[in-house]
Write a protein that holds these residues in place. Structure first.
Motif, short mmCIF file in Angstrom:
data_model
loop_
_atom_site.label_atom_id
_atom_site.label_comp_id
_atom_site.label_asym_id
_atom_site.label_seq_id
_atom_site.Cartn_x
_atom_site.Cartn_y
_atom_site.Cartn_z
N LYS A 145 0.92 -1.27 -0.08
CA LYS A 145 0.05 0.13 0.12
C LYS A 145 0.73 1.33 0.04
CE LYS A 145 -2.84 -3.10 0.00
NZ LYS A 145 -3.28 -3.85 -1.16
N ASN A 169 -8.30 -2.52 -1.97
CA ASN A 169 -8.15 -2.32 -0.62
C ASN A 169 -8.22 -0.63 -0.26
OD1 ASN A 169 -6.05 -4.72 -1.07
ND2 ASN A 169 -7.67 -5.14 0.22
N GLN A 172 -8.92 -0.13 3.38
CA GLN A 172 -8.22 -0.36 4.55
C GLN A 172 -9.27 -1.12 5.81
OE1 GLN A 172 -4.42 -0.67 4.59
NE2 GLN A 172 -5.39 -1.02 2.73
N ARG A 175 -10.74 1.35 8.23
CA ARG A 175 -9.94 2.19 9.02
C ARG A 175 -9.46 3.50 8.27
NH1 ARG A 175 -7.79 -2.77 9.28
NH2 ARG A 175 -6.08 -2.33 7.87
N ILE A 176 -9.74 3.57 6.95
CA ILE A 176 -9.76 4.72 5.99
C ILE A 176 -10.39 6.04 6.84
CG2 ILE A 176 -11.41 4.32 4.26
CD1 ILE A 176 -7.80 5.08 3.59
N GLU A 181 -6.39 6.13 13.43
CA GLU A 181 -5.75 5.13 12.85
C GLU A 181 -4.64 5.81 12.07
OE1 GLU A 181 -5.73 1.88 13.01
OE2 GLU A 181 -7.90 1.55 13.71
N ASN A 185 0.00 1.87 6.35
CA ASN A 185 -0.69 1.35 5.11
C ASN A 185 -1.85 2.38 5.05
OD1 ASN A 185 0.89 -0.45 4.73
ND2 ASN A 185 -0.22 -2.08 5.18
N VAL A 186 -2.42 2.71 6.23
CA VAL A 186 -3.96 3.43 6.26
C VAL A 186 -3.44 4.99 5.86
CG1 VAL A 186 -5.82 4.25 7.63
CG2 VAL A 186 -4.86 1.97 7.95
N ARG A 190 -4.85 6.93 2.42
CA ARG A 190 -5.47 8.21 2.55
C ARG A 190 -5.00 9.41 1.51
NH1 ARG A 190 -5.45 8.12 8.67
NH2 ARG A 190 -7.20 6.82 8.97
#
Ligand SMILES: C[S@@+](CC[C@H](N)C(=O)[O-])C[C@H]1O[C@@H](n2cnc3c(N)ncnc32)[C@H](O)[C@@H]1O
Length: 219
Positions: A145, A169, A172, A175-176, A181, A185-186, A190
């Motif tokens: 990611k 994805n 996420q 969690r996005i 968070e 990766n998040v 974003r």
């Protein structure tokens, strides 16, 4: 095959699958083998609905030139290759010989191995060497990611007008939308989602399929 639509209650997920074309035996076998041989990674595989969607998209776009970033054991590449037009070519990038050895086996069995070229390595480093001609019909991004922005920069300039980049994805796991968070990766996703939505060269639709699937079509 897998049930992975985070947006549906299980009964609606079952209903969705029951009212879509039946998953053929080869894809079902690939899903089973992935679960059995790579149990801790099997959740990385795209869902049955995503597989059908990619095949239909490739067929509708009459794809002859496609790229995939993140091949794993081959479900998405097989789905794209099966929908490609006569003479179509799919170039796949993945960092793992182990995962993609399974993919190679299923490409042979499906009779599409001659349409697929696999390039092994960190796609962030080797994608830049890829043919710069702006004529890709379809791309699928489904790898690390934190690399998505690099993949976007390299692929977006190679798309033909009307060509589509599909990105997996983008939610996420939900969690996005939770600012608490702050995992790498998040945070990366974003920023990626913001960049894509603001890219004036593309029409963008974020679909609530599985873990969120963005489609970006070159204007
Ligand atoms: C989510 S899985 C892909 C699932 C696949 N699309 C499918 O349908 O089964 C992510 C894949 O990206 C690969 N990957 C991770 N980091 C990478 C990188 N830097 N360059 C290339 N591939 C990478 C992993 O080896 C893994 O196979």
């Amino acid at each position: 095959m897998s049930r992975r639509d985070i947006n549906l209650i299980p009964e609606l997920d079952d209903y969705t699958q029951a009212h879509s074309t039946r998953t053929d035996d080869l894809l079902a076998e690939l899903a089973d083998e992935t679960r059995a041989s790579l149990p801790s990674n099997a959740q990385m595989q795209i869902s049955a609905i995503q597989s059908k969607f990619l095949t239909m998209l490739a067929r509708s776009l009459k794809v002859t030139r496609a790229v995939e970033i993140g091949t794993f054991t081959g479900m998405s590449s097989l789905s794209i290759a099966r929908g490609m037009a006569e003479g179509g070519r799919l170039v796949c990038f993945d960092i793992s010989e182990e995962f993609t050895s399974v993919a190679r086996k299923y490409w042979e069995r499906a009779g599409v191995a001659d349409r697929i070229e696999l390039r092994i390595g960190d796609a962030k480093e080797i994608l830049g060497d890829f043919d710069p001609a702006p004529e890709l019909d379809l791309c699928f991004i489904d790898a690390d990611k934190t690399g998505y922005l690099t993949y976007w920069a390299e692929l977006s300039k190679r798309m033909r007008p009307g060509g589509i980049i599909v990105v997996d994805n983008v939610f996420q796991g939900g969690r996005i939308i939770d600012e608490a968070e702050q995992g790498a990766n998040v945070v990366a996703m974003r920023e990626f989602n913001r960049v894509v939505a603001d890219d004036e060269r593309f029409d963008v639709v974020m679909l609530p399929i599985s873990d969120g699937l963005t489609l970006a079509q070159r204007r």
